[in-house]
Design a protein around this motif. Structure first.
Motif, PDB file in Angstrom:
ATOM      1  N   UNK A   1       0.836  -1.205   0.000  1.00 30.90           N
ATOM      2  CA  UNK A   1       0.000   0.000   0.000  1.00 30.90           C
ATOM      3  C   UNK A   1       0.874   1.259   0.000  1.00 30.90           C
ATOM      4  N   UNK A   2       1.953   1.228   0.770  1.00 32.97           N
ATOM      5  CA  UNK A   2       2.855   2.363   0.838  1.00 32.97           C
ATOM      6  C   UNK A   2       3.495   2.652  -0.516  1.00 32.97           C
ATOM      7  N   UNK A   3       4.012   1.618  -1.153  1.00 30.09           N
ATOM      8  CA  UNK A   3       4.652   1.784  -2.461  1.00 30.09           C
ATOM      9  C   UNK A   3       3.642   2.283  -3.482  1.00 30.09           C
ATOM     10  N   UNK A   4       2.448   1.710  -3.483  1.00 29.85           N
ATOM     11  CA  UNK A   4       1.399   2.122  -4.416  1.00 29.85           C
ATOM     12  C   UNK A   4       1.033   3.588  -4.204  1.00 29.85           C
ATOM     13  N   UNK A   5       0.848   4.003  -2.965  1.00 34.34           N
ATOM     14  CA  UNK A   5       0.490   5.396  -2.669  1.00 34.34           C
ATOM     15  C   UNK A   5       1.602   6.344  -3.096  1.00 34.34           C
ATOM     16  N   UNK A   6       2.836   5.980  -2.792  1.00 42.56           N
ATOM     17  CA  UNK A   6       3.970   6.828  -3.159  1.00 42.56           C
ATOM     18  C   UNK A   6       4.029   7.012  -4.679  1.00 42.56           C
ATOM     19  N   UNK A   7       3.947   5.918  -5.406  1.00 44.86           N
ATOM     20  CA  UNK A   7       4.072   5.982  -6.868  1.00 44.86           C
ATOM     21  C   UNK A   7       2.889   6.693  -7.537  1.00 44.86           C
ATOM     22  N   UNK A   8       1.691   6.546  -6.997  1.00 47.97           N
ATOM     23  CA  UNK A   8       0.502   7.118  -7.641  1.00 47.97           C
ATOM     24  C   UNK A   8       0.142   8.519  -7.157  1.00 47.97           C
ATOM     25  N   UNK A   9       0.652   8.932  -6.007  1.00 41.23           N
ATOM     26  CA  UNK A   9       0.301  10.244  -5.457  1.00 41.23           C
ATOM     27  C   UNK A   9       1.501  11.179  -5.332  1.00 41.23           C
ATOM     28  N   UNK A  10       2.545  10.724  -4.641  1.00 44.07           N
ATOM     29  CA  UNK A  10       3.684  11.605  -4.389  1.00 44.07           C
ATOM     30  C   UNK A  10       4.507  11.891  -5.643  1.00 44.07           C
ATOM     31  N   UNK A  11       4.814  10.874  -6.414  1.00 40.29           N
ATOM     32  CA  UNK A  11       5.631  11.089  -7.612  1.00 40.29           C
ATOM     33  C   UNK A  11       4.947  12.056  -8.579  1.00 40.29           C
TER      34      UNK A  11
END
Length: 59
Positions: free
Chosen positions: A18-28
């Motif tokens: 979930x963390x990796x998915x959120x980082x890649x889809x929101x933060x990047x």
């Protein structure tokens, strides 16, 4: 060339996936929308060995 390394910690209760998915889809996308686009972007995630102890929890 400038190299940036960031060590990130997931919010409590968030799984690794979930963390990796959120980082890649929101933060990047957010960062790329407000900062100049880099010539190269790469993300590497570390794998915890299956026999590793659980990380300490904050109190």
């Amino acid at each position: 060339m400038i190299t940036t390394i960031a060590l990130l910690k997931a919010r409590d209760g968030l799984s690794r996936d979930e963390f990796i998915d959120y980082y890649e889809k929101h933060h990047v996308p957010l960062i790329l929308s407000i900062a100049p686009s880099p010539d190269h972007y790469a993300a590497t995630t570390c794998q915890r060995p299956a026999n590793a102890a659980s990380p300490p929890t904050s109190t």
